[in-house]
Design a protein around this motif. Structure first.
Motif, PDB file in Angstrom:
ATOM      1  N   PHE A  87       1.022  -1.082   0.120  1.00 34.61           N
ATOM      2  CA  PHE A  87      -0.033   0.047  -0.065  1.00 34.61           C
ATOM      3  C   PHE A  87       0.757   1.276   0.042  1.00 34.61           C
ATOM      4  O   PHE A  87       0.326   2.223   0.158  1.00 34.61           O
ATOM      5  CB  PHE A  87      -0.884  -0.010   1.306  1.00 34.61           C
ATOM      6  N   LYS A  88       2.150   0.939   0.052  1.00 35.21           N
ATOM      7  CA  LYS A  88       3.168   2.451   0.061  1.00 35.21           C
ATOM      8  C   LYS A  88       2.740   3.536  -0.678  1.00 35.21           C
ATOM      9  O   LYS A  88       2.782   4.621  -0.370  1.00 35.21           O
ATOM     10  CB  LYS A  88       4.635   1.933  -0.088  1.00 35.21           C
ATOM     11  N   ASP A  89       2.587   3.074  -2.014  1.00 35.86           N
ATOM     12  CA  ASP A  89       2.533   4.272  -3.254  1.00 35.86           C
ATOM     13  C   ASP A  89       1.107   4.277  -3.529  1.00 35.86           C
ATOM     14  O   ASP A  89       0.628   4.985  -4.475  1.00 35.86           O
ATOM     15  CB  ASP A  89       3.256   4.205  -4.199  1.00 35.86           C
ATOM     16  N   ARG A  90      -0.097   3.628  -2.844  1.00 36.15           N
ATOM     17  CA  ARG A  90      -1.325   3.598  -3.150  1.00 36.15           C
ATOM     18  C   ARG A  90      -2.385   4.996  -2.930  1.00 36.15           C
ATOM     19  O   ARG A  90      -1.795   5.667  -1.836  1.00 36.15           O
ATOM     20  CB  ARG A  90      -2.215   2.567  -2.546  1.00 36.15           C
ATOM     21  N   THR A  91      -3.080   5.224  -3.581  1.00 38.40           N
ATOM     22  CA  THR A  91      -3.830   6.521  -3.281  1.00 38.40           C
ATOM     23  C   THR A  91      -5.320   6.252  -3.488  1.00 38.40           C
ATOM     24  O   THR A  91      -5.661   4.971  -3.709  1.00 38.40           O
ATOM     25  CB  THR A  91      -3.742   7.614  -4.542  1.00 38.40           C
ATOM     26  N   PHE A  92      -6.133   7.234  -3.090  1.00 42.87           N
ATOM     27  CA  PHE A  92      -7.591   7.037  -3.174  1.00 42.87           C
ATOM     28  C   PHE A  92      -8.086   8.219  -3.918  1.00 42.87           C
ATOM     29  O   PHE A  92      -7.470   9.510  -3.751  1.00 42.87           O
ATOM     30  CB  PHE A  92      -8.279   6.877  -1.901  1.00 42.87           C
ATOM     31  N   MET A  93      -9.329   8.324  -4.408  1.00 45.65           N
ATOM     32  CA  MET A  93      -9.796   9.487  -5.335  1.00 45.65           C
ATOM     33  C   MET A  93     -10.794  10.417  -4.161  1.00 45.65           C
ATOM     34  O   MET A  93     -11.701  10.027  -3.821  1.00 45.65           O
ATOM     35  CB  MET A  93     -10.697   9.190  -6.234  1.00 45.65           C
ATOM     36  N   GLY A  94      -9.994  11.519  -3.568  1.00 44.25           N
ATOM     37  CA  GLY A  94     -10.748  12.180  -2.680  1.00 44.25           C
ATOM     38  C   GLY A  94     -11.128  13.727  -3.089  1.00 44.25           C
ATOM     39  O   GLY A  94     -10.476  14.227  -4.287  1.00 44.25           O
ATOM     40  N   TYR A  95     -11.827  14.489  -2.151  1.00 44.49           N
ATOM     41  CA  TYR A  95     -12.018  15.775  -2.366  1.00 44.49           C
ATOM     42  C   TYR A  95     -11.121  16.624  -1.720  1.00 44.49           C
ATOM     43  O   TYR A  95     -11.211  16.412  -0.552  1.00 44.49           O
ATOM     44  CB  TYR A  95     -13.500  16.368  -2.101  1.00 44.49           C
ATOM     45  N   HIS A  96     -10.264  17.346  -2.511  1.00 45.79           N
ATOM     46  CA  HIS A  96      -9.124  18.310  -1.915  1.00 45.79           C
ATOM     47  C   HIS A  96      -9.860  19.703  -1.493  1.00 45.79           C
ATOM     48  O   HIS A  96     -10.295  20.327  -2.375  1.00 45.79           O
ATOM     49  CB  HIS A  96      -8.056  18.281  -2.792  1.00 45.79           C
ATOM     50  N   ARG A  97      -9.419  20.095  -0.145  1.00 46.92           N
ATOM     51  CA  ARG A  97      -9.895  21.314   0.493  1.00 46.92           C
ATOM     52  C   ARG A  97      -8.832  22.215   0.441  1.00 46.92           C
ATOM     53  O   ARG A  97      -7.698  21.661   0.572  1.00 46.92           O
ATOM     54  CB  ARG A  97     -10.434  21.102   1.886  1.00 46.92           C
ATOM     55  N   THR A  98      -9.019  23.507   0.436  1.00 49.22           N
ATOM     56  CA  THR A  98      -7.974  24.485   0.367  1.00 49.22           C
ATOM     57  C   THR A  98      -7.152  24.343   1.671  1.00 49.22           C
ATOM     58  O   THR A  98      -6.059  24.901   1.449  1.00 49.22           O
ATOM     59  CB  THR A  98      -8.631  25.845   0.158  1.00 49.22           C
ATOM     60  N   ASP A  99      -7.382  24.110   2.669  1.00 46.54           N
ATOM     61  CA  ASP A  99      -6.629  23.928   3.835  1.00 46.54           C
ATOM     62  C   ASP A  99      -5.763  22.765   3.995  1.00 46.54           C
ATOM     63  O   ASP A  99      -5.096  22.541   4.972  1.00 46.54           O
ATOM     64  CB  ASP A  99      -7.469  23.886   5.276  1.00 46.54           C
ATOM     65  N   GLY A 100      -6.016  21.936   2.853  1.00 46.22           N
ATOM     66  CA  GLY A 100      -5.073  20.667   2.746  1.00 46.22           C
ATOM     67  C   GLY A 100      -5.634  19.393   3.300  1.00 46.22           C
ATOM     68  O   GLY A 100      -5.188  18.274   3.139  1.00 46.22           O
ATOM     69  N   GLN A 101      -6.826  19.414   3.955  1.00 46.39           N
ATOM     70  CA  GLN A 101      -7.679  18.341   4.210  1.00 46.39           C
ATOM     71  C   GLN A 101      -8.016  17.643   3.010  1.00 46.39           C
ATOM     72  O   GLN A 101      -8.501  18.425   1.746  1.00 46.39           O
ATOM     73  CB  GLN A 101      -8.789  18.724   5.146  1.00 46.39           C
ATOM     74  N   VAL A 102      -8.488  16.182   3.100  1.00 44.23           N
ATOM     75  CA  VAL A 102      -9.132  15.423   1.812  1.00 44.23           C
ATOM     76  C   VAL A 102     -10.168  14.590   2.256  1.00 44.23           C
ATOM     77  O   VAL A 102     -10.230  13.891   3.465  1.00 44.23           O
ATOM     78  CB  VAL A 102      -7.925  14.801   1.225  1.00 44.23           C
ATOM     79  N   GLY A 103     -11.465  14.828   1.815  1.00 40.60           N
ATOM     80  CA  GLY A 103     -12.395  14.393   2.148  1.00 40.60           C
ATOM     81  C   GLY A 103     -12.898  13.123   1.309  1.00 40.60           C
ATOM     82  O   GLY A 103     -12.344  12.947   0.145  1.00 40.60           O
TER      83      GLY A 103
END
Length: 549
Positions: free
Chosen positions: A105-121
């Motif tokens: 899982f080291k280089d795995r990602t998920f498709m998320g919603y990036h917020r301007t404060d750096g958080q990802v939903g």
């Protein structure tokens, strides 16, 4: 499949994996036992003779004391064992741990919603929320107007095309034509009809707070709502205010500012006492919400690292297998996420009673260790002050399925937190900001706790259960994890993931955890929905800081 299991080498009890009859001979490693009473599956039986007052050890910790003489091989029950837990002190901590293998899982990602404060939903939700219970009816009115028109599901995997049927009736269709018409719209088709394709849903929250009680409860409600706004799963919100309530708009705004000075999501406040008529008030709610949805729809899913995930760890409707299958698997996933830089969150403080010492020892910072001890002590004192206590936490269902003391239940529940060091101890509504395992003070009440986890920033929640529960959350996907295969098969419309194969020996904890993490990434990317999401099980209960166990 084995008949029994010894969880920890120092235990003086065993778990029955199947129903055992009287005089059944058990051979397990160096132990040779003959049962002296029937023992139901999931329940425990004695590995030695217990005298009155003798300590009962399970998971390697004190979980109770004998109240009567218990024969070797006899089942433990609420008639012969009472709750007991070890004292706790802050001492030198033991924060070393064996990280699991996360190379896959080291280089795995998920498709998320990036917020301007750096958080990802993991979701992109719009909220419509009352600041006071007086506005609940108007929230429902807005829901009836908006939800269907914008193409959002009503909690079924189908909808009915009444509009098309009405058109046919208006055009003179006969009875047989009406009866032959297929008006079922599958869930996939419903999603195609969405006006705002990048908005996963509009969530209409209801609650009974905001006024009438003590001012601290209204202040806490505003802090919780600020946490929901700050959660990266939320794009923005429309708030309904009566005008005169304790939970004033300014209190909420102050809570948002303190929580995140860089907060920049669209938020609208509509006050009924400033409107000239209900029609104008509801109209404004709809217009502001539609305006917000236009902005929310501009955000699209993009690749994000696993380290951006914040996983709430919850259990409810637990059974005697929860602590040896579902919770250890979740705990292994928690350790994997810590190794990958993410932030698991262990909650439900009444269900950590009896394992405080091991958790205190795992706190990196001595201040956090002391804070955990203090929060647990205050919680316990408040419970006892109203004539209750942590010993009252196990429910009738828990007891029936083998969890006969709170410490026994807690020792299994704590397995959700894995073995990694604890980086922060948070009180209710405080935000998760550090990578690593966080402890969050919440009740053991399922919905109050899941409500709190989302309010502190959880973007996914794993929820283990041995008996079954439909609990969900309006903004954070809740993944229901069964401790046994019988439950997973019987309630497959509620359960999302089964760990019963750990009980039967078909899977190891590690192998099932790897499969679970793959599933979590699927949910985080919006490629599938959990059953509670499909059912629109949007449970939301703020914790009033009186005693709720």
């Amino acid at each position: 499949m084995n008949k029994v299991l010894m969880v920890h080498p120092s235990d003086n009890v065993m778990v029955a994996l199947k129903d055992l009859e009287v005089a059944e001979n058990i051979e397990y490693e160096q132990h040779h036992i003959t049962t002296t009473s029937p023992v139901k599956s999931k329940h425990k039986f004695a590995l030695k003779d217990f005298q009155i007052g003798d300590e009962v050890i399970m998971y390697g910790v004190l979980v109770g004391k004998a109240t009567t003489f218990i024969k070797k091989g006899e089942a433990l029950t609420i008639q012969n064992v009472k709750h007991a837990a070890s004292d706790v002190v802050v001492r030198d901590r033991r924060t070393s741990w064996n990280k699991p293998d996360v190379s896959n899982f080291k280089d795995r990602t998920f498709m998320g919603y990036h917020r301007t404060d750096g958080q990802v939903g993991t979701q992109n939700m719009w909220l419509v929320v009352p600041l006071v219970f007086c506005e609940n009816r108007n929230v429902v009115a807005a829901k009836e107007i908006l939800e269907e028109k914008l193409g959002y599901s009503k909690g079924r995997d189908y909808d009915l095309d009444i509009d098309n049927l009405l058109k046919k009736i208006e055009n003179g269709a006969d009875n047989q034509s009406i009866l032959n018409d297929d008006i079922v719209i599958p869930l996939a088709e419903q999603k195609k009809n969405r006006v705002f394709n990048n908005v996963d849903g509009i969530k209409f929250l209801l609650h009974d707070g905001g006024c009438g009680g003590i001012r601290q409860d209204s202040d806490t409600l505003c802090q919780l709502l600020a946490g929901y706004l700050n959660n990266p799963n939320v794009a923005g919100a429309t708030f309904l205010s009566l005008g005169c309530q304790n939970a004033q708009v300014d209190i909420l705004k102050d809570a948002i500012d303190k929580l995140n000075p860089n907060f920049d999501k669209p938020v609208y406040y509509v006050e009924q006492q400033k409107s000239v008529a209900e029609s104008e008030f509801i109209s404004n709610i709809v217009k502001y919400t539609m305006s917000g949805l236009v902005e929310a729809n501009k955000v699209e899913r993009k690749p994000a690292p696993i380290s951006a995930l914040r996983l709430g760890l919850e259990c409810g409707g637990s059974d005697g297998f929860s602590g040896i299958s579902a919770n250890p698997v979740i705990g292994y996933v928690s350790d994997m996420l810590v190794a990958l830089g993410a932030s698991p969150i262990l909650a439900e403080f009444p269900e950590l009673n009896g394992v405080e010492q091991s958790l205190t020892d795992r706190c990196i910072d001595e201040k956090d260790a002391q804070r955990f001890v203090d929060l647990m002590s205050i919680y316990k004192q408040r419970a006892e002050a109203v004539g209750s206590g942590f010993d009252a936490n196990p429910s009738p269902g828990n007891i029936k399925d083998g969890l006969i003391t709170d410490a026994m239940k807690s020792a299994g529940a704590a397995k959700k937190g894995g073995s990694s060091p604890i980086v922060a101890v948070l009180d209710y509504t405080e935000q998760v900001t550090k990578p690593g395992l966080n402890l969050l003070c919440t009740p053991g009440n399922d919905v109050e706790s899941t409500t709190a986890l989302a309010g502190s920033g959880a973007t996914l929640i794993t929820f283990s259960t041995g008996l079954g529960t439909p609990t969900g959350n309006p903004i954070t996907p809740v993944i229901k994890v069964a401790s046994n295969s019988i439950l997973a098969e019987r309630m497959n419309d509620i359960i999302d993931f089964n760990t019963g194969s750990v009980i039967t020996g078909e899977d190891s904890i590690a192998s099932r955890a790897n499969t679970m993490l793959e599933y979590l990434l699927l949910i985080a990317s919006g490629q599938d929905e959990t059953n509670s999401m499909r059912m629109r099980q949007d449970d939301f209960i703020p914790w009033k800081r009186g005693i709720s166990l």
